[in-house]
Write a protein that holds these residues in place. Structure first.
Motif, mmCIF file in Angstrom:
data_model
loop_
_atom_site.group_PDB
_atom_site.id
_atom_site.type_symbol
_atom_site.label_atom_id
_atom_site.label_comp_id
_atom_site.label_asym_id
_atom_site.label_seq_id
_atom_site.Cartn_x
_atom_site.Cartn_y
_atom_site.Cartn_z
ATOM 1 N N MET A 1 1.049 -0.951 -0.066
ATOM 2 C CA MET A 1 0.084 0.082 -0.055
ATOM 3 C C MET A 1 0.850 1.352 0.063
ATOM 4 N N PRO B 1 0.004 22.705 1.666
ATOM 5 C CA PRO B 1 -1.058 23.225 1.689
ATOM 6 C C PRO B 1 -0.965 24.101 0.372
ATOM 7 N N VAL C 1 1.765 5.104 0.612
ATOM 8 C CA VAL C 1 1.411 6.162 1.730
ATOM 9 C C VAL C 1 1.064 7.577 0.970
ATOM 10 N N SER C 2 -0.097 8.176 1.522
ATOM 11 C CA SER C 2 -0.531 9.189 0.946
ATOM 12 C C SER C 2 0.160 10.115 0.418
ATOM 13 N N ASP C 3 -0.127 10.847 -0.458
ATOM 14 C CA ASP C 3 0.649 11.940 -1.151
ATOM 15 C C ASP C 3 0.499 13.459 -0.213
ATOM 16 N N THR C 4 0.984 13.742 0.562
ATOM 17 C CA THR C 4 0.412 14.792 1.029
ATOM 18 C C THR C 4 1.414 16.116 0.787
ATOM 19 N N ARG C 5 0.607 17.048 -0.256
ATOM 20 C CA ARG C 5 1.450 18.135 -0.602
ATOM 21 C C ARG C 5 1.459 19.169 0.374
#
Lengths: 356, 522
Positions: free
Chosen positions: A1, A9, A3-7
């Motif tokens: 899985m 803000p 890991v989320s793509d956190t850009r």
């Protein structure tokens, strides 16, 4: 899985959703076409099998005189009618992600039951009905064990294989000839086709079975559930589909097809013997896989299995025509082909994003 | 704005006036798992036309509550009403038939079928006994256009990114006329644009009167989309709040703050000062993995406990796994006792005296069908090599010693591990690694999902081990716990390290502020 793509803000400008395909040029066009229907990627595999069949047959026609006659092609259907029916049943099972190792033994059981019941003087239509019912019953029992007890299809159908083969011997060890009128009539007579060619009744029946199977798989809820289970069994259950009934159903169908294959085989060979059809289930599995059906389920066409059988038949015919080659070359070629097709499936599966 | 509500007291439900009658009311739900109450008297109300966020850390009971609602788990006590009538769903299909649809993080559709088929599967329009493909497609098109989704209904589902698949799952829910839509961490693998698209669809459903239960650990998203929220911690209800009235710091505090039950303060010596010039047991500089954790520096000295604090998804587990070589780093380097080491696999780490207790106890540690004794001896035996079995008597003695030291119950080396409670399983795993005498112990959520008593024992043990000179990295979702037993705290947020505090400087408020800050600048 992943890991989320956190850009950060400040980068969160709402972007349009990603298009399904973004490849440019003709490759993109081909790709879009392949994905354009639920059977698109399966169609591609089947096309590959069809091309292979044409190439094999063309090569045979060039290499050996007489190979190119239409009747040689039709004989592929005539000589492999029982295997086509077997492969159809196997396709249902494999589409759900299962396997049926019992089908070769059920073929033998069909021949032995038919021969001994006819010998005992039973009327042919009744014999046919009993044999078909027995196959379906065996399939039903295996399906119940697989779904109800959550057992591995491999083991359950392996047990079914031993059981069916054992029952054959219990009925009769030696080969029993078939002299029944109906069986011999069907065996001798043919359907005349234009150009002096012909098909056996068995071959016609096999084609009808393929057509019915294709209808069931694509036009009924049962058929779509078969594909859904192959795609993701847990999802199918969460979507409220009749997973249990369908899983048992495919084994009933496979058992029925195996028994029908047994009947066709007894017509073809006019005898019942416990040692008929040894390893036939593996030929059927090979045909299904070469026909583009993925072993983990969910992807494949029944037409592909028909073509798969014809590919196997062509290889056998080629080696027969050559005369100088040992028949073991058939096995070697089939082995190599299987490997190539599994690799091919892996590659195309990855491209269409549905690889497991 | 009112001052932050005290998180120790559940909010008075009457404080949030109901907009209408709830469509779903779960009351007093209790689920007992072996050894631990997964849910203890939890209530949840969902009203038509609201987006309700279900908040809580890992192990707080969010998924369990959802599973109780959707018929996956049976509950031991409590009631669920749907539209005022009491219901007890025994299968997900029941719940779905009653109008509760769930969209999971890992989409529960069939990737091998088309978008159309996935929307109408099981309810296909039929004509003359066969599936009417044209009518199916028309229906799928209508649903997709109602949601303003530009998805080709003939395309294969698996050819789309997860975000689109989730939207198709929502379209299916719309097609079956769901009254309640549960979104279980739908945004974990979506990028910003995809989240915006998802939220647009969620809002349009809310405006049509659907009740939406939204689970996410991204505070920013929760504040953007939700109207109200219910906060759980350790299987208990913390409170029900209006999103607009709950400041973020209060929410973080509610999720990870004060334990409801009081734990006795640990007898803990003052943090050992790090001698100037001392070589750290483990020194990582710029250690990171693309997409999982930004490069971070971490130093762990002998005899110190370093805590990793941050919300779920902040990168705390990812960083720990890099230190063990369980995942391969894409940047940075690690020194153990001053010598550079490439941690490619756990074997390398184990050979250097590093041990790792995974947060995924079930998946990566417990061998349920072996006895306590065998589980304890597993790692030591692996280290000795299988050709040199541990003598039976020596093994028995070691196992007995650790069972006693860790107070494993039942104190029976022959018990099968799967029959022990979560807390006792955790102690057995801890014993397994302690036997190998590690010099650095990485503990990822060692106290998650276990009862208070076992928690306290594990905390005491950690303090004791550090006192004996072992280095410990301690990851926990519970901030208080981290502050209580750690000598220094590394704070993580959004996959990167944001602070490295000495325990004497760290306060609950300070750390909460650091964790929440990233979520307040929008």
């Amino acid at each position: 899985m992943t890991v989320s793509d956190t850009r950060p803000p400040e980068e969160q400008v709402p972007a349009p959703p990603r298009p399904a395909t973004s490849r440019p040029g003709w490759q993109g066009a081909v790709h879009r076409w392949l994905r354009s229907t639920s059977t698109g990627s399966s169609t591609f595999s089947v096309l590959v099998t069809a091309v292979l069949l044409v190439v094999l047959f063309g090569a045979g026609s060039i290499r050996y005189e007489n190979f190119g006659y239409p009747q040689v092609a039709l004989n592929l259907l005539v000589d492999n009618a029982y295997l086509i029916v077997l492969a159809v049943g196997m396709t249902f099972v494999i589409l759900t992600g299962g396997i049926d190792l019992s089908s070769g033994a059920v073929v033998a059981l069909g021949t032995v039951m038919a021969a001994s019941l006819l010998q005992a003087g039973w009327p042919a239509p009744l014999v046919i009905a009993v044999v078909l019912a027995t196959g379906a019953l065996l399939g039903w029992l295996m399906g119940l064990a697989i779904h109800g007890l959550q057992l591995q299809p491999f083991i359950v159908t392996l047990a079914g294989m031993f059981l069916a083969r054992g029952i054959c011997f219990a009925i009769s060890g030696p080969s029993i000839p078939i002299q029944d009128d109906l069986f011999t009539t069907v065996a001798i007579n043919v359907v005349e086709l234009p150009g002096g060619t012909f098909l056996s009744y068995g071959a016609v029946l096999a084609l009808v079975v393929v057509a019915i199977a294709a209808f069931v798989l694509h036009r009924t809820r049962f058929g779509r559930t078969v594909y859904a289970i192959g795609g993701s069994e847990s999802s199918a259950a969460l979507m409220g589909l009749a997973v249990g009934r369908t899983k048992v159903g495919v084994y009933v169908i496979s058992g029925f097809c195996s028994a029908l294959g047994g009947l066709l085989f007894s017509v073809y060979i006019l005898s019942g013997w416990s040692l008929h059809g040894i390893g036939l289930e593996l030929d059927a599995i090979a045909a299904v896989v070469i026909g583009g059906t993925v072993l983990v389920g969910g992807r494949g066409l029944v037409v592909g299995s028909l073509l798969g059988v014809l590919v196997l038949g062509t290889i056998k015919a080629l080696i027969d025509f050559d005369g100088g080659l040992n028949s073991w070359w058939t096995k070697i070629t089939v082995g190599v082909l299987l490997l190539v097709f599994v690799v091919l499936q892996r590659v195309t599966g990855r491209n269409s994003g549905t690889a497991s | 704005m009112s001052p932050a509500p005290s998180t120790a007291v559940p909010a008075d439900p009457a404080a949030v006036p109901p907009p209408s009658d709830p469509v779903v009311a779960m009351t007093g739900i209790t689920i007992q798992f072996p050894g631990v109450k997964a849910l203890d008297d939890v209530s949840l109300r969902l009203f038509p036309g609201e987006v309700h966020a279900l908040m809580g850390e890992n192990g707080a009971g969010k998924s369990t509550l959802i599973k109780a609602l959707t018929g996956v788990y049976p509950y031991d006590a409590g009631t669920v009403t749907l539209g005022g009538a009491e219901q007890r769903f025994t299968t997900p299909a029941d719940a779905q038939a009653a109008g509760i649809s769930t969209v999971y993080q890992e989409v529960n559709l069939c990737p091998n079928l088309t978008v159309t088929e996935n929307i109408v599967l099981g309810r296909e329009p039929r004509r003359a006994g066969q599936i009417d493909k044209r009518a199916s497609r028309r229906r799928a098109r209508r649903v997709l256009s109602e949601l303003h989704l530009d998805i080709d209904p003939r395309s294969v589902l698996g050819s789309h990114p997860i975000a689109v698949q989730q939207l198709v799952a929502i379209a299916r829910a719309v097609d079956i006329d769901a009254r309640v839509l549960v979104l279980d961490e739908p945004t974990s693998s979506l990028d910003a644009g995809e989240v915006a698209e998802l939220f647009r669809v969620v809002r349009s459903l809310r405006d049509r009167g659907v009740a939406i239960l939204f689970v996410s650990h991204f505070l920013e998203q929760v504040y953007e989309i939700s109207d109200r929220m219910t906060v759980l911690r350790n299987g208990r209800l913390v409170g029900e709040y209006r999103t607009a009235e709950l400041p973020r710091t209060s929410l973080v505090r509610a999720m990870i703050g004060r334990e409801l039950a009081t734990l006795e303060d640990l007898e803990r010596a003052a943090p050992r000062p790090v001698e100037a010039g001392a070589v750290p047991r483990l020194a990582a500089s710029g250690l990171g993995r693309k997409g999982a954790i930004e490069p971070a520096d971490v130093e762990v000295h002998a005899g110190r406990v370093v805590g990793l604090a941050g919300l779920l998804g902040s990168g705390r587990t990812e960083l720990t796994r890099l230190m063990f070589g369980a995942d391969r780093a894409t940047s940075g380097h690690v020194e153990v006792d001053g010598k550079p080491v490439r941690l490619r696999t756990p074997r390398t780490a184990i050979a250097r005296g590093i041990a790792f207790l995974s947060e995924d106890r079930k998946g990566e540690g417990v061998v349920g069908d072996l006895t306590v004794r065998d589980n304890v001896l597993l790692a030591l035996q692996a280290r000795r090599g299988w050709l040199r079995p541990i003598p039976r008597r020596a093994g028995d003695e070691m196992v007995a010693r650790y069972i006693k030291a860790l107070d494993v119950r039942p104190a029976d080396p022959g018990a099968l591990l799967r029959n022990l409670s979560g807390g006792n399983q955790q102690k057995v795993l801890l014993a397994r690694w302690l036997l190998t005498e590690p010099r650095l112990l990485l503990l990822d959520e060692p106290t998650r999902g276990i009862d208070i008593g076992a928690k306290a024992q594990i905390q005491e043990l950690v303090a004791q081990l550090a006192g004996e000179g072992m280095s410990v990295v301690f990851v926990s979702a519970e901030l208080e716990e981290v502050l209580r037993i750690c000598d220094s705290v590394v704070v993580l947020r959004d996959h990167s390290k944001v602070a490295d505090l000495d325990a004497s400087d760290a306060t609950l408020d300070g750390v909460v502020d650091l964790i929440a800050r990233g979520n307040t600048r929008d």
